[in-house]
Design an enzyme around this catalytic site. Sequence first.
Site, PDB file in Angstrom:
ATOM      1  CG  ASP A 117      51.913  95.593  67.172  1.00  0.00           C
ATOM      2  OD1 ASP A 117      51.514  96.401  68.038  1.00  0.00           O
ATOM      3  OD2 ASP A 117      51.551  94.398  67.137  1.00  0.00           O
ATOM      4  CG  HIS A 144      45.230  90.837  66.839  1.00  0.00           C
ATOM      5  ND1 HIS A 144      45.048  89.854  67.802  1.00  0.00           N
ATOM      6  CD2 HIS A 144      46.546  91.133  66.858  1.00  0.00           C
ATOM      7  CE1 HIS A 144      46.216  89.593  68.372  1.00  0.00           C
ATOM      8  NE2 HIS A 144      47.141  90.340  67.825  1.00  0.00           N
ATOM      9  CD  GLU A 148      46.941  93.102  69.776  1.00  0.00           C
ATOM     10  OE1 GLU A 148      47.444  93.544  68.726  1.00  0.00           O
ATOM     11  OE2 GLU A 148      47.478  92.245  70.488  1.00  0.00           O
ATOM     12  CG  ASP A 166      42.182  87.946  68.118  1.00  0.00           C
ATOM     13  OD1 ASP A 166      43.422  87.931  68.085  1.00  0.00           O
ATOM     14  OD2 ASP A 166      41.484  86.901  68.076  1.00  0.00           O
ATOM     15  CD  GLU A 174      48.451  90.326  63.251  1.00  0.00           C
ATOM     16  OE1 GLU A 174      47.365  90.763  63.685  1.00  0.00           O
ATOM     17  OE2 GLU A 174      49.549  90.520  63.813  1.00  0.00           O
ATOM     18  CE  LYS A 193      54.634  92.042  67.572  1.00  0.00           C
ATOM     19  NZ  LYS A 193      53.226  92.412  67.850  1.00  0.00           N
ATOM     20  CD  GLU A 198      48.722  95.974  65.467  1.00  0.00           C
ATOM     21  OE1 GLU A 198      48.801  95.884  64.226  1.00  0.00           O
ATOM     22  OE2 GLU A 198      48.698  94.974  66.214  1.00  0.00           O
TER      23      GLU A 198
HETATM   24 CA    CA Z   1      49.468  93.684  67.778  1.00  0.00          CA
END
Ligand code: CA
Length: 378
Positions: free
Chosen positions: A204, A305, A255, A278, A330, A170, A230
Amino acid sequence: MEIETVETVPLRRELDDRFANAQKWIDSREYCLVRIETADGTVGWGECWGPVAGNREIIDEYVTPWLTGQRVDSVERIHDDLVFKLRSSYHSYVPASVVSGIDIALWDAYGKSTGRSVSRLLGGRRRDEVRAYATGHFFRDVEDFGRLQSVIAEEARGHVDAGFTALKQKVGLSRHFPWGPEEDIELVRTVREAVGDGIDLMVDANHAYDLATAKRVANGLEGLDVRFFEEPVRPEVAYYADLSDDVDVPIAGGESWAFQHEFNRVLSENAAEYVQPDVTSAGGITSTDRVATLAHSENVQCVPHVFGSAVALAASLQVIATIPGEPMLEFDRTPNPIREDLAETPITNDGDVVSIRDEPGLGIEIDESVLESFRAEP
Ligand code: CA
């Protein structure tokens, strides 16, 4: 076979330690599951993205009376009719998470009623296992950036020790901490140095940045061999197209998009180099499968996702079995008993590989006693 009952099952569990992405601190995991039972006792499970509130009311009060009595093997027709019905009622807001939960439960029940896995019903399997990447490296409650670097680096090394060869971390620290894009880039460098050059690394941002900052960070990631960047910006096609055109690191997103027509806009604008629908929010297995086909026709890889319970994980794997190219799974590595314990036989990794079950429906059976222990209300 006719659908006899449709039930929503709200699940919730507080987490021992909270963690954050750029959008929010996560201190609990909550799911609205959908249970469909046919007249012969076949049960299918689905899962909606997002909070229970909203999903539950729309399903219980609006979808269930309409769905009851329909044939469970009419999955794609029901899917399309449900989208049509919801659009006419809610106009610009089509609750895609509702469609998703219903769609997944229908596919599971349809598969279980025929004795075939969903991946077989979707047209056949391209693979029996998939490479999984470890998703995690969320922000923690720390006061000091150096401390965060060491916590994230230690986590990354742990995933590599467990056999993973691809990781996602992240960025977007400024949403919660007195640190900004330079520290975000530094945090990626920290992980790259911790795991070495042989590991695929993804980044991400959970739409943390404005366009200029996203470009700055993307340029800062050069030299760190980032496989994709992402959700750098708000999920609007024009921003994605601008960024994809301007920076070298491949841009990923999806997502926050739903249904084939939204992904069609993304793909026709060359706005993303990886798409990530997703199953619990894009419109279920049906939409994810359609998006994967569409992406393949545009030479873009679909990498779904996944951040849900065992139901979402199993449903994602069934679609992944059929996705052309080289999809990855993922694989959420944050502690989450609802994901880990809900299936009678949990879905686990062997190094960086997760096998895809070929048993009826989604390939899992829900442990009903565990389910009851997570139920959010009496
Ligand atoms: Ca994400």
